[in-house]
Structure formats: C-alpha cells, structure tokens
Design a protein around this motif. Sequence first.
Motif, PDB file in Angstrom:
ATOM      1  N   MET A 228       0.833  -1.205   0.000  1.00 40.74           N
ATOM      2  CA  MET A 228       0.000   0.000   0.000  1.00 40.74           C
ATOM      3  C   MET A 228       0.864   1.249   0.000  1.00 40.74           C
ATOM      4  O   MET A 228       0.586   2.215  -0.724  1.00 40.74           O
ATOM      5  N   HIS A 229       1.921   1.243   0.794  1.00 35.70           N
ATOM      6  CA  HIS A 229       2.861   2.360   0.826  1.00 35.70           C
ATOM      7  C   HIS A 229       3.458   2.612  -0.554  1.00 35.70           C
ATOM      8  O   HIS A 229       3.539   3.761  -1.014  1.00 35.70           O
ATOM      9  N   ASP A 230       3.875   1.548  -1.233  1.00 32.92           N
ATOM     10  CA  ASP A 230       4.506   1.694  -2.546  1.00 32.92           C
ATOM     11  C   ASP A 230       3.511   2.180  -3.601  1.00 32.92           C
ATOM     12  O   ASP A 230       3.869   2.969  -4.486  1.00 32.92           O
ATOM     13  N   VAL A 231       2.269   1.707  -3.523  1.00 31.85           N
ATOM     14  CA  VAL A 231       1.239   2.162  -4.465  1.00 31.85           C
ATOM     15  C   VAL A 231       0.999   3.658  -4.285  1.00 31.85           C
ATOM     16  O   VAL A 231       0.957   4.426  -5.254  1.00 31.85           O
ATOM     17  N   ILE A 232       0.846   4.090  -3.038  1.00 30.65           N
ATOM     18  CA  ILE A 232       0.601   5.509  -2.763  1.00 30.65           C
ATOM     19  C   ILE A 232       1.779   6.359  -3.215  1.00 30.65           C
ATOM     20  O   ILE A 232       1.604   7.382  -3.888  1.00 30.65           O
ATOM     21  N   GLY A 233       2.997   5.923  -2.861  1.00 29.76           N
ATOM     22  CA  GLY A 233       4.176   6.693  -3.222  1.00 29.76           C
ATOM     23  C   GLY A 233       4.448   6.716  -4.710  1.00 29.76           C
ATOM     24  O   GLY A 233       4.983   7.691  -5.238  1.00 29.76           O
ATOM     25  N   GLY A 234       4.060   5.642  -5.409  1.00 28.00           N
ATOM     26  CA  GLY A 234       4.299   5.573  -6.843  1.00 28.00           C
ATOM     27  C   GLY A 234       3.297   6.357  -7.661  1.00 28.00           C
ATOM     28  O   GLY A 234       3.641   6.954  -8.683  1.00 28.00           O
ATOM     29  N   ILE A 235       2.034   6.377  -7.207  1.00 32.03           N
ATOM     30  CA  ILE A 235       0.973   7.025  -7.981  1.00 32.03           C
ATOM     31  C   ILE A 235       0.661   8.423  -7.475  1.00 32.03           C
ATOM     32  O   ILE A 235       0.303   9.310  -8.244  1.00 32.03           O
ATOM     33  N   GLY A 236       0.824   8.645  -6.182  1.00 35.04           N
ATOM     34  CA  GLY A 236       0.406   9.895  -5.567  1.00 35.04           C
ATOM     35  C   GLY A 236       0.892  11.168  -6.221  1.00 35.04           C
ATOM     36  O   GLY A 236       0.097  12.064  -6.515  1.00 35.04           O
ATOM     37  N   PRO A 237       2.207  11.304  -6.481  1.00 34.94           N
ATOM     38  CA  PRO A 237       2.701  12.575  -7.005  1.00 34.94           C
ATOM     39  C   PRO A 237       2.055  13.036  -8.314  1.00 34.94           C
ATOM     40  O   PRO A 237       2.006  14.229  -8.591  1.00 34.94           O
ATOM     41  N   ASP A 238       1.548  12.099  -9.112  1.00 40.78           N
ATOM     42  CA  ASP A 238       0.889  12.477 -10.364  1.00 40.78           C
ATOM     43  C   ASP A 238      -0.524  12.996 -10.137  1.00 40.78           C
ATOM     44  O   ASP A 238      -1.116  13.609 -11.041  1.00 40.78           O
ATOM     45  N   GLN A 239      -1.089  12.747  -8.950  1.00 39.00           N
ATOM     46  CA  GLN A 239      -2.473  13.121  -8.645  1.00 39.00           C
ATOM     47  C   GLN A 239      -3.424  12.613  -9.720  1.00 39.00           C
ATOM     48  O   GLN A 239      -4.416  13.262 -10.061  1.00 39.00           O
ATOM     49  N   SER A 240      -3.115  11.460 -10.277  1.00 35.98           N
ATOM     50  CA  SER A 240      -3.930  10.888 -11.344  1.00 35.98           C
ATOM     51  C   SER A 240      -3.887   9.372 -11.238  1.00 35.98           C
ATOM     52  O   SER A 240      -2.819   8.785 -11.065  1.00 35.98           O
ATOM     53  N   VAL A 241      -5.066   8.745 -11.302  1.00 38.94           N
ATOM     54  CA  VAL A 241      -5.183   7.294 -11.254  1.00 38.94           C
ATOM     55  C   VAL A 241      -6.076   6.869 -12.411  1.00 38.94           C
ATOM     56  O   VAL A 241      -7.122   7.490 -12.662  1.00 38.94           O
ATOM     57  N   HIS A 242      -5.686   5.832 -13.131  1.00 45.37           N
ATOM     58  CA  HIS A 242      -6.490   5.375 -14.262  1.00 45.37           C
ATOM     59  C   HIS A 242      -7.913   5.071 -13.796  1.00 45.37           C
ATOM     60  O   HIS A 242      -8.129   4.507 -12.715  1.00 45.37           O
ATOM     61  N   GLU A 243      -8.898   5.427 -14.617  1.00 53.61           N
ATOM     62  CA  GLU A 243     -10.292   5.315 -14.214  1.00 53.61           C
ATOM     63  C   GLU A 243     -10.692   3.902 -13.798  1.00 53.61           C
ATOM     64  O   GLU A 243     -11.538   3.724 -12.916  1.00 53.61           O
ATOM     65  N   ASN A 244     -10.100   2.886 -14.419  1.00 55.39           N
ATOM     66  CA  ASN A 244     -10.475   1.514 -14.087  1.00 55.39           C
ATOM     67  C   ASN A 244      -9.854   1.020 -12.781  1.00 55.39           C
ATOM     68  O   ASN A 244     -10.202  -0.059 -12.304  1.00 55.39           O
ATOM     69  N   MET A 245      -8.954   1.813 -12.229  1.00 50.36           N
ATOM     70  CA  MET A 245      -8.292   1.405 -10.987  1.00 50.36           C
ATOM     71  C   MET A 245      -8.770   2.203  -9.779  1.00 50.36           C
ATOM     72  O   MET A 245      -8.445   1.859  -8.641  1.00 50.36           O
ATOM     73  N   ARG A 246      -9.552   3.252 -10.011  1.00 54.15           N
ATOM     74  CA  ARG A 246      -9.897   4.140  -8.896  1.00 54.15           C
ATOM     75  C   ARG A 246     -10.716   3.459  -7.815  1.00 54.15           C
ATOM     76  O   ARG A 246     -10.410   3.582  -6.625  1.00 54.15           O
ATOM     77  N   GLU A 247     -11.767   2.757  -8.203  1.00 54.67           N
ATOM     78  CA  GLU A 247     -12.635   2.167  -7.185  1.00 54.67           C
ATOM     79  C   GLU A 247     -11.955   1.051  -6.392  1.00 54.67           C
ATOM     80  O   GLU A 247     -12.027   1.043  -5.155  1.00 54.67           O
ATOM     81  N   PRO A 248     -11.263   0.086  -7.032  1.00 55.35           N
ATOM     82  CA  PRO A 248     -10.601  -0.932  -6.212  1.00 55.35           C
ATOM     83  C   PRO A 248      -9.508  -0.368  -5.319  1.00 55.35           C
ATOM     84  O   PRO A 248      -9.348  -0.804  -4.179  1.00 55.35           O
ATOM     85  N   LEU A 249      -8.775   0.632  -5.799  1.00 56.56           N
ATOM     86  CA  LEU A 249      -7.735   1.222  -4.953  1.00 56.56           C
ATOM     87  C   LEU A 249      -8.342   2.052  -3.830  1.00 56.56           C
ATOM     88  O   LEU A 249      -7.777   2.126  -2.731  1.00 56.56           O
ATOM     89  N   ALA A 250      -9.485   2.681  -4.075  1.00 52.87           N
ATOM     90  CA  ALA A 250     -10.174   3.408  -3.003  1.00 52.87           C
ATOM     91  C   ALA A 250     -10.658   2.442  -1.933  1.00 52.87           C
ATOM     92  O   ALA A 250     -10.549   2.711  -0.734  1.00 52.87           O
ATOM     93  N   ARG A 251     -11.194   1.300  -2.360  1.00 55.28           N
ATOM     94  CA  ARG A 251     -11.629   0.300  -1.379  1.00 55.28           C
ATOM     95  C   ARG A 251     -10.438  -0.201  -0.569  1.00 55.28           C
ATOM     96  O   ARG A 251     -10.538  -0.407   0.641  1.00 55.28           O
ATOM     97  N   ALA A 252      -9.303  -0.395  -1.254  1.00 60.79           N
ATOM     98  CA  ALA A 252      -8.105  -0.850  -0.548  1.00 60.79           C
ATOM     99  C   ALA A 252      -7.649   0.196   0.468  1.00 60.79           C
ATOM    100  O   ALA A 252      -7.388  -0.124   1.633  1.00 60.79           O
ATOM    101  N   LEU A 253      -7.553   1.437   0.023  1.00 64.47           N
ATOM    102  CA  LEU A 253      -7.084   2.496   0.925  1.00 64.47           C
ATOM    103  C   LEU A 253      -8.040   2.670   2.100  1.00 64.47           C
ATOM    104  O   LEU A 253      -7.598   2.963   3.221  1.00 64.47           O
ATOM    105  N   ALA A 254      -9.323   2.497   1.865  1.00 63.76           N
ATOM    106  CA  ALA A 254     -10.308   2.681   2.934  1.00 63.76           C
ATOM    107  C   ALA A 254     -10.087   1.726   4.092  1.00 63.76           C
ATOM    108  O   ALA A 254     -10.423   2.035   5.232  1.00 63.76           O
ATOM    109  N   THR A 255      -9.502   0.547   3.818  1.00 67.91           N
ATOM    110  CA  THR A 255      -9.241  -0.399   4.903  1.00 67.91           C
ATOM    111  C   THR A 255      -8.100   0.080   5.802  1.00 67.91           C
ATOM    112  O   THR A 255      -7.888  -0.467   6.883  1.00 67.91           O
TER     113      THR A 255
END
Length: 311
Positions: A52-79
């Motif tokens: 989770m740390h690596d996903v956030i650090g890798g994607i975060g700086p772009d402030q952009s997540v592919h539309e097909n990945m937003r909901e599953p990653l949001a569910r993951a982060l919510a945990t």
Amino acid sequence: MTPSSDLESEGKDARSGLGLLLESGTTGHTPLGPNQDPWPATPHTEGQARIMHDVIGGIGPDQSVHENMREPLARALATYTADTHEILAGLDSKYISAAGAGYFQDGDKTHMAVSQKDLVQFMRGLSEDPEAYGTLHKAESRYIDLSLEQIPKEAQGPDVTNPINKAGTALGVMSSIREDVINDGRMAGYSEADWKAKLAYHVIGGAVTPMYFTTAGGVSLAFGDAIQRGVDTWAWEWGNRMKGEVDAKVNPQIADEYLEVNNQLPIMIREWAKDRPEIQESFIQDYSRDVLEGRNRSTETAHKYLTDTTN
C-alpha cells in the motif's frame, strides 16, 4: 493489425485486473462486491502495508489514477483509514518517522506509514470518480464514529479534544480534495452536478446498510447500526432531504450542505453525546469548535499539496 479500439479495451481490462489484484494484495481478502463496504480498521500484515505504501508513493505525485483502478484502490485504501486518519492529522510522530520504511509495529499491530503529501495527492487522484471519493469519505466518517465511541466516558481534556480535532482535520482534507476535483473541471467526464449527485447516492446508500469486511481467516462480518449512530443520523437526515426534493438540481446542493465539515461533524458529535449525559451543552459546542479548528488546519495543509492538474 490490431485496431486501436481493441488495444484501448485491452489496456482498460488490464488496469481493471491490476486494480483488483492490488486491492487483494493490500488487504488480504478478495475484492469486495456490490453492497460491501471496506471496514476502516482492518488489520494488515507487514507485506500488505508495504504494498500500500509503494502504491501511494508511486501514484500519488501524479495526482492521477487510471479510471479503471480508482474504485478498487479506493476500497483498498479505505481499509487503512485507522492509519490515514492519523497521517492526515499530522500529530503522531511515529507515522512521520516511518514514512520512508512504509510501516511500523505497535505491539501486535502493523501500521502503514506514508508521507502526508503522497497520501493527499493519491486521494486526489482517486477522487475524480465520485464513488471512489464516496468510499473514502464513508470510511473516514465511520472511523471517526468509532474513535468517538472509544473515548472513555470519564475522559477529559486532550483525551476528548484530540480525537475531535483529528476528526475535523481528516474530513477537512476530504473537503479540500472535493473542492479541488470540482474546481479542476474535468471530473473524469462527469458534470459538476452529476459528480455531486452520484457521490450523494453512493454515500447514503452505503451508510444506512450494514458494512462487511472479510477477516484474515475468510470470515465475512457485518456491522449494523449500533456502532454507527453518528454516521447513520447524519446520513438519514441527508437522505430524507434528498428524497423530499424531486428536482435533480437540488440534490447536488444538498450534497454540498451535508458534506460540509461544520455541518456533518456537529451532528455526529451531538449524537455521540446523547449517551453521555454528563456532557453539558456548552461542552458540545466547545467540541464543535475543536472540529472547526482541525478543519482550518487541514485546509491549509491540503491546499499546499494539491496542485493544478489541468495540464
């Protein structure tokens, strides 16, 4: 020669699969389905927290997540809301010190750690999808409810004011992200009104039904209304207002009203105080002021990290 539309479709399918894989890898359970909301205080392993740390650090700086990945990653982060709540508050030095390593141990519990900047920017990328934003908002609201319930009845001073200030800080960041998405103007193809309306129905629909999460042993558990009084009261008021207004233009306005920190949290605090007759009205109002102080602090923090993403 493969048509470009086929390549585009394959790319979307691949990202959908990657999103679900990451949801599973960071949570330890299969991806959640319809009417299954993430539990905001799910236990995690060191390996899951590192991913989770690596996903956030890798994607975060772009402030952009592919539309097909937003909901599953949001569910993951919510945990991980028990951790993100503290990271957004910015008061617990253990999270700050461990941001580089990605995790730390506290007794038998593993906590995910990441920089506040990367987290805010990652949440911003997820939030172009109103349902992804709604998932994060529900999880944070539910965790606030839990944190209020965990305050001992005899508690005084910082034991009460700190959790309440942190609640205002966390939801203040959510509010700043919402404003940034709306002001950006793109919103992943949604109009501003559509984004707000879709968010509203997503939050209300989940807040008044049981929450489910899967334990490490594969057992599915449901949590009913008993520990969600504050969330349910706030959501019911919002839902009843929306049901009473048939004009589609009005519902987004109601969403704005009920997602405001200085409206949502005082409702939750008053509901929490109903079980604590020793808390006087003047203290309830003092606690509401603590919420607003937390929000003011977080707004300044979030605006520092949220940059123009229109280019």
